[in-house]
Design an enzyme around this catalytic site. Structure first.
Site, PDB file in Angstrom:
ATOM      1  N   ASP A 172       0.907  -1.145   0.000  1.00  0.00           N
ATOM      2  CA  ASP A 172       0.000   0.000   0.000  1.00  0.00           C
ATOM      3  C   ASP A 172       0.941   1.188   0.000  1.00  0.00           C
ATOM      4  O   ASP A 172       1.559   1.493   1.026  1.00  0.00           O
ATOM      5  CB  ASP A 172      -0.883   0.026   1.247  1.00  0.00           C
ATOM      6  CG  ASP A 172      -1.879   1.170   1.160  1.00  0.00           C
ATOM      7  OD1 ASP A 172      -1.458   2.277   0.798  1.00  0.00           O
ATOM      8  OD2 ASP A 172      -3.069   0.959   1.437  1.00  0.00           O
ATOM      9  N   HIS A 173       1.088   1.830  -1.146  1.00  0.00           N
ATOM     10  CA  HIS A 173       2.190   2.798  -1.252  1.00  0.00           C
ATOM     11  C   HIS A 173       2.026   3.981  -0.299  1.00  0.00           C
ATOM     12  O   HIS A 173       2.980   4.682  -0.021  1.00  0.00           O
ATOM     13  CB  HIS A 173       2.405   3.232  -2.707  1.00  0.00           C
ATOM     14  CG  HIS A 173       1.399   4.218  -3.222  1.00  0.00           C
ATOM     15  ND1 HIS A 173       0.149   3.865  -3.644  1.00  0.00           N
ATOM     16  CD2 HIS A 173       1.467   5.562  -3.362  1.00  0.00           C
ATOM     17  CE1 HIS A 173      -0.494   4.943  -4.049  1.00  0.00           C
ATOM     18  NE2 HIS A 173       0.274   5.990  -3.885  1.00  0.00           N
ATOM     19  N   HIS A 235      -5.863   2.759   1.176  1.00  0.00           N
ATOM     20  CA  HIS A 235      -5.081   3.922   1.602  1.00  0.00           C
ATOM     21  C   HIS A 235      -5.688   4.658   2.808  1.00  0.00           C
ATOM     22  O   HIS A 235      -5.012   4.921   3.795  1.00  0.00           O
ATOM     23  CB  HIS A 235      -4.921   4.922   0.452  1.00  0.00           C
ATOM     24  CG  HIS A 235      -4.356   4.327  -0.806  1.00  0.00           C
ATOM     25  ND1 HIS A 235      -3.390   3.350  -0.795  1.00  0.00           N
ATOM     26  CD2 HIS A 235      -4.610   4.574  -2.117  1.00  0.00           C
ATOM     27  CE1 HIS A 235      -3.077   3.035  -2.050  1.00  0.00           C
ATOM     28  NE2 HIS A 235      -3.807   3.765  -2.864  1.00  0.00           N
TER      29      HIS A 235
HETATM   30  C1  BG6 Z   1      -3.738   4.664  -6.382  1.00  0.00           C
HETATM   31  C2  BG6 Z   1      -5.134   4.758  -6.904  1.00  0.00           C
HETATM   32  O1  BG6 Z   1      -3.596   3.543  -5.556  1.00  0.00           O
HETATM   33  O2  BG6 Z   1      -3.417   5.838  -5.645  1.00  0.00           O
HETATM   34  C3  BG6 Z   1      -5.302   6.006  -7.763  1.00  0.00           C
HETATM   35  O3  BG6 Z   1      -5.441   3.603  -7.680  1.00  0.00           O
HETATM   36  C4  BG6 Z   1      -4.835   7.229  -7.006  1.00  0.00           C
HETATM   37  O4  BG6 Z   1      -6.661   6.150  -8.147  1.00  0.00           O
HETATM   38  C5  BG6 Z   1      -3.450   7.027  -6.410  1.00  0.00           C
HETATM   39  O5  BG6 Z   1      -4.832   8.319  -7.915  1.00  0.00           O
HETATM   40  C6  BG6 Z   1      -3.038   8.193  -5.518  1.00  0.00           C
HETATM   41  O6  BG6 Z   1      -1.698   8.037  -5.129  1.00  0.00           O
HETATM   42  P1  BG6 Z   1      -0.754   9.282  -4.903  1.00  0.00           P
HETATM   43  O7  BG6 Z   1       0.531   8.713  -4.396  1.00  0.00           O
HETATM   44  O8  BG6 Z   1      -0.642   9.986  -6.197  1.00  0.00           O
HETATM   45  O9  BG6 Z   1      -1.443  10.128  -3.875  1.00  0.00           O
END
Ligand code: BG6
Length: 477
Positions: A172-173, A235
């Protein structure tokens, strides 16, 4: 400090995520001296690409997604020299023997599945049956980890047939974002906050992940998912858990994940009146329905919800979550809104005495704590809220390093064998177990999301939901 030598096999190496995030992140770690010179990145995908074609793909990804200050021709060439490519047929036999002879047994072996979840199981099985993966190998899997509890369980079972849980790194980044990790430091490395971190002193918590992008280009995928599955189940849930969890006994993968799991299991079901779903209208860009290529779509690309946690710490402190596409601003933050002082010796009309701790994930990563002080000057005892501001960019100084991308931290953690910032199987299942009944209820009722204007802060109904509780969302302007 360089990590141990490794062979990283990147399945889905020609895909969008590999180009946008994974390959550029590896390159940035290379420039930082963290990727050892004998580490190797082996791209794998179905397409028959020559080594030169793959090298061009890597070069283009670096050109497009790495900032200019980090790019120079010699460094890019040196990184590319450590990358190679094998065409692999996930379900057939093509390429597997070549992969087996390419990966080294004496280094850390990591297999990164940046592919559709439907082939997680078959790939894991091939790695095992061809004797490519061993006891110390690590497996990295991308989201979406299922679309509901049943599919997530099946994925967990499929992976468990070939890999032990201690080898599986579910990404989960958001957990790799610098501020998210800092939230744990602030909570658990300061004596200041813990005594106040409960329903007695905190009125509510707001978690916002607002984006300005739409879903054009990935509409047909997104329309099967929606904001609940794409953002909330993973997230926002992780942000909620880190804010709400009890202090773990140690900063250790299982102790931390045990505490997050307890939070998820303590979440109340959410009543329909506490959820607002939205879809952006047309103007200036195409509407959600056009982007999704589905004029009848009932999928939400905006959601706001009030979530309650049934435990001693949070019983009367709601968590308000919201996330949406094509909103007025790209902004992600957690706001911990403290209560007013129990009694004010000042006239309430002179200003609020409530503190707030804001944890900014993006842009301008950092935190601020608003404190109430006397407005300077001779004008009497007027109160004003001022921020005690801790911007990370300032903390790093003008010559400071760039804040690393979440993927850089997470990939290096895989090589180091540290699962702390990855989700455990039971955690993902618990999150789906909470999400499923909410989605099932919309589907059963045939609920249609509320339209909202692009560049706004979402549907009016979300504002009304907060006002009903005597609270307000933080401005997105
Ligand atoms: C992803 C989603 O996991 O996270 C996207 O699938 C979203 O829809 C993105 O735009 C947002 O990540 P970040 O790091 O750009 O805030």
């Amino acid at each position: 400090i360089p990590v141990d030598p490794f062979d990283l096999v990147l399945f889905g190496a020609t895909g969008d995520l590999a180009k946008r995030k994974i390959l550029p992140s590896l390159y940035r770690r290379f420039t930082a001296g963290q990727m050892p010179t004998d580490a190797r990145v082996i791209g794998a995908a179905r397409s028959e690409l020559s080594q030169d074609e793959f090298h061009t793909l890597v070069r283009d990804a670096i050109e497009a997604y790495v900032s200019d200050t980090m790019k120079d021709a010699a460094t890019i060439d040196a990184f590319i020299a450590q990358c190679s490519y094998i065409a692999i047929d996930a379900k057939g036999e093509g390429g597997w023997e070549e992969l087996k002879t390419s990966v080294r047994d004496e280094v850390v072996k990591a297999f990164y599945f940046s592919v559709a979840p439907a082939i997680f199981g078959p790939l894991a099985e091939k790695l095992r049956s061809h004797g490519i993966a061993c006891e110390n190998s690590r497996l990295v899997v991308e989201k979406p980890f299922g679309i509901d509890l049943e599919t997530a369980k099946k994925l967990n079972d499929d992976l468990a047939a070939s890999f032990h849980e201690t080898q599986i790194y579910r990404i989960d980044h958001f957990l790799g974002k610098e501020t998210v990790q800092n939230l744990m430091a602030v909570r658990f490395a300061n004596v200041l906050f813990e005594p106040l971190w409960n329903e007695r002193y905190i009125d509510h918590v707001q978690i916002t992940v607002a984006e300005t992008v739409g879903v054009g280009g990935r509409g047909s995928y997104y329309d099967k998912s929606g904001a609940m599955r794409d953002m909330v189940q993973n997230h926002l849930m992780q942000l909620l858990c880190l804010t709400a969890m009890e202090p773990p006994a140690a900063f250790d993968p299982d102790r931390l994940r045990d505490e997050k799991l307890k939070v998820i299991r303590a979440l109340d079901p959410v009543a329909p009146k506490n959820i607002v779903r939205g879809q952006y209208k047309a103007g200036p860009d195409p509407s959600y329905l056009e982007d999704a290529e589905n004029p009848d779509s009932k999928t939400e690309c905006y959601i706001a919800m009030k979530v309650c946690i049934s435990n001693w710490r949070w019983k009367h402190t709601p968590f308000y979550l919201r996330t949406g596409k094509r909103m007025s601003k790209r902004m992600s933050e957690i706001v911990v809104q403290f209560k007013e002082t129990p009694h004010s010796i000042f006239d309430r009309d002179e200003g609020s005495t409530a503190n707030a701790l804001t944890i900014r994930l993006q842009p301008d990563e950092g935190m601020d704590l608003s404190v109430t002080i006397k407005e300077p000057g001779p004008g009497g005892m007027r109160l004003v809220n001022v921020p005690l501001d801790m911007s990370f960019a300032d903390a790093l100084g003008p010559d400071g390093e760039e804040i690393p991308d979440a993927y850089e931290r997470l990939i290096m953690d895989v090589i180091r064998g540290n699962q702390t910032l990855f989700m455990r199987g039971d955690e993902v299942e618990a999150a789906w177990a909470w999400t499923d009944p909410i989605i099932d209820a919309w589907e059963a009722r045939g609920d249609k999301p509320q339209p909202y204007a692009q560049g706004s802060s979402g549907p009016e109904e979300a504002l009304a939901m907060m006002l009903r509780d005597g609270r307000r969302w933080r401005d997105l302007e």
